[in-house]
Enzyme design. Structure first.
Site, short mmCIF file in Angstrom:
data_model
loop_
_atom_site.label_atom_id
_atom_site.label_comp_id
_atom_site.label_asym_id
_atom_site.label_seq_id
_atom_site.Cartn_x
_atom_site.Cartn_y
_atom_site.Cartn_z
N SER A 171 0.83 -1.19 0.00
CA SER A 171 0.00 0.00 0.00
C SER A 171 0.87 1.25 0.00
CB SER A 171 -0.94 -0.06 1.20
OG SER A 171 -1.93 0.90 1.11
N ASP A 228 -7.96 -5.30 -6.62
CA ASP A 228 -7.69 -4.32 -5.57
C ASP A 228 -8.34 -2.98 -5.91
OD1 ASP A 228 -6.60 -2.65 -3.66
OD2 ASP A 228 -4.55 -2.75 -4.44
#
Ligand SMILES: *[C@@H]1O[C@H](CO)[C@@H](O)[C@H](O)[C@H]1NC(C)=O
Ligand SMILES: *[C@@H]1O[C@H](CO)[C@@H](O)[C@H](O)[C@H]1NC(C)=O
Ligand SMILES: *[C@@H]1O[C@H](CO)[C@@H](O)[C@H](O)[C@H]1NC(C)=O
Ligand SMILES: *[C@@H]1O[C@H](CO)[C@@H](O)[C@H](O)[C@H]1NC(C)=O
Ligand SMILES: *[C@@H]1O[C@H](CO)[C@@H](O)[C@H](O)[C@H]1NC(C)=O
Length: 550
Positions: free
Chosen positions: A192, A479
């Site tokens: 991330s 995602d």
């Protein structure tokens, strides 16, 4: 109102949530999941850029930056895996050493794993508060690297930033030998936001840091990011998605038509008639989906391939919306606003509202039932004084640090798409998120935030063309952040190589490769193959280390 870290999928590893221990393997998992790691600190310079005017007046001091390490698998000569902790406390990242990707890589290579807590998170705050002025030291470059030489002012002098400084100075009490970089191969891993930081660190410090794996790393950011909802739109259960799309479309029409009476009825159906600002209402009913910025429960992003690490709220929400056995008094609600749609029912509205009421209104998120105040709950616009004191509270807090990064560098505000089907109301646009930036970070004496995030802080590293030797990119095909990542749908197809490896995991969410179960062979096939690829990639790199070192 809780601020949730949209880029940070923390994996729920509480052993209470684990499935019953059925075999020895699960027992090992539990055991390693309870591994305690003592905290160590390094004295890190607050300001790595004594000649860079944007950090003036300069701080000459240091702060205590926390780290945790695991030498279970370490053998002399092994590499160091530096886990970049990103936007949360280092203690929230233990699973990566215990059972996750760092454990997997350590075991495969006799490596040592270490988590370095990001400045302004956990206990690694340079100051006792986080005023706008103090937060000027929360930049990606201070945390991670000096900016690229060349595209900066002439007065810039390269300094050693947190990661590189740490790699060169870290000590591991109880472990024999000098494990600093570049004498020892240091390989970074971040998922991330921390994945972006990993990539930028390896690019900027290729002479100190041997390599890195950037997982679900935002490498090209944008101001408005409607694509956050795309994987949900595409891969969510389609009866549910279509129902939400139609309901949202109907609502948008009421808003566009300024049909105040109908909107009032609609708010009442959700028990939210007290919310004056239509955007507050829009954000609140979007909670089960996520965003913008805030959501109190788990969404698509919090799903995981391993059931005990996953939070299935999103699928429960969808199965509620499409419940064909709902009681008549709930399905009757589908007709409540039918007069505004030519008699057509709003299929699923009753189920949606019922789910919202039982999961949000009735569950004590708003303890006094006063839904329109920010401290209590869902309203963001009313009680201006209260609001200013909530957002502008300078107490050190990870939510505040993350918001600062969003407001100054990252952007990617979740907004409704400009066309096509939508899961959230069209009133959710950039201005709604930007107001929190404005309230939270009033101009200081030395620092003021830009009117919108300065995206160059991320994009100057090459955007989708980002590249460095031994910098791997691994992403998840479903995602919500994919379109900011190396494998974005907006990026061209490329070929992988040992020096520039890349992998898009089919069907995976946000840095799903971070999680492991102490047995790669028992993992679902696509995750297993990704892990085997990561092991091979790192092993191949390590074979070239003697040449790199010379
Ligand atoms: C920060 O707080 C600590 C503990 O309360 C105190 O000892 C220290 O002097 C404070 N530092 C500053 C700069 O105010
Ligand atoms: C470790 O090695 C580096 C480079 O060889 C050296 O600068 C540093 O002082 C050493 N650290 C310790 C604790 O011996
Ligand atoms: C509705 O959601 C709740 C809470 O997540 C869940 O327990 C329940 O099973 C769901 N009901 C249906 C019909 O899907
Ligand atoms: C539906 O009826 C049940 C049982 O009578 C009641 O508890 C519930 O509040 C009603 N729901 C709605 C949306 O009217
Ligand atoms: C819809 O309109 C009809 C005809 O005007 C009216 O009789 C009915 O009560 C309305 N229904 C609702 C739910 O407002």
């Amino acid at each position: 109102m809780r601020l949730s870290f949209v880029l940070c999928a923390s994996i729920g590893l509480a052993s209470a949530s684990l499935r019953p221990v059925a075999n020895e393997e699960a027992a090992d998992l539990l055991k390693r999941q309870s591994y305690p790691y003592p905290a160590f600190t390094i004295d890190q310079p607050i300001d790595h850029f004594p000649n860079e005017h944007k950090y003036a007046p300069h701080e000459t001091g240091t702060f205590k930056q926390r780290y945790f390490f695991d030498d279970t698998y370490y053998k002399p000569g092994g590499p160091v895996f530096l886990y970049i902790s990103g936007e949360t406390s280092g203690t929230n990242r233990f699973s990566n050493l215990q059972t996750g990707i760092i454990q997997i890589l350590m075991q495969a290579t006799n490596g040592l794993g270490v988590i370095l807590e990001n400045r302004f998170y956990g206990t690694s705050y340079p100051f006792n508060t986080s005023t706008t002025d103090q937060l000027r030291y929360l930049t990606t470059e201070q945390s991670k690297f000096p900016p690229n030489l060349g595209d900066f002012e002439a007065n810039f002098v390269p300094a050693i930033a947190d990661n590189a400084y740490f790699a060169q100075h870290a000590t591991f009490p109880g472990v024999a030998g000098n494990l600093t970089a570049p004498g020892t191969p240091w390989i970074l891993y971040g998922g991330s936001l921390a994945g972006g930081e990993t990539a930028f660190s390896v690019i900027s410090y290729g002479d100190i840091l041997f390599g890195g794996i950037a997982s679900s790393a935002p490498v090209k950011t944008v101001l408005a990011y409607p694509q956050w909802y795309d994987p949900i739109q595409k891969f969510g259960p389609q009866d549910c998605i279509a129902s939400i799309n139609a309901i949202i479309d109907n609502i948008d029409d009421l808003v566009d038509g300024k049909n105040d009476a109908a909107i009032t009825e609609l708010k009442a159906i959700f028990g939210l008639e007290v919310l004056d600002d239509i955007r507050d209402f829009a954000m609140t009913i979007a909670y089960p989906l996520g965003g913008p910025m805030n959501y109190p429960t788990n969404t698509w992003q919090e799903l995981n391939w391993y059931p005990a690490y996953s939070a299935p709220d999103f699928f429960n929400f969808c199965s509620n919306i499409t419940n064909i056995n709902a009681p008549a008094n709930i399905t009757a609600v589908d007709y409540a606003l039918a007069n505004y749609t030519g008699g057509e029912p709003w299929t699923g509205l009753g189920n949606y509202a019922n789910y919202f009421k039982t999961q949000f209104l009735d569950l004590g998120i708003c303890p006094q039932g006063d839904y329109d105040t920010i401290l209590e709950c869902y309203g963001t616009q009313n009680e201006l004084i209260l609001q200013a004191s909530y957002w502008a509270d300078t107490t050190n807090n990870p939510g505040r640090s993350y918001l600062y990064t969003t407001c100054t560098e990252l952007g990617a505000y979740q907004v409704a798409p400009s066309s096509g089907p939508s899961l959230i109301m069209n009133v959710l646009q950039v201005d709604y998120t930007q107001q929190w930036c404005t309230w939270a970070f009033p101009p200081g004496r030395y620092n003021q935030i830009p009117s919108t995030p300065d995206l160059r802080a991320f994009n100057k590293y090459g955007s989708f063309d980002i590249k460095a030797d031994r910098l791997a990119f691994i992403d998840g095909g479903v995602d919500v952040w994919l379109d900011l990542c190396y494998h974005s749908n907006f990026a061209p197809l490329r070929t992988s190589s040992d020096l520039n490896p890349e992998y898009l995991i089919a069907g995976a969410g946000h840095h799903w490769d971070s999680a492991g179960i102490l047995d790669v062979s028992a993992e679902p096939l696509f995750i297993q193959q990704a892990h085997l690829w990561e092991i091979k990639t790192v092993q191949k790199w390590l074979r070239t280390f003697p040449d790199w070192k010379n």
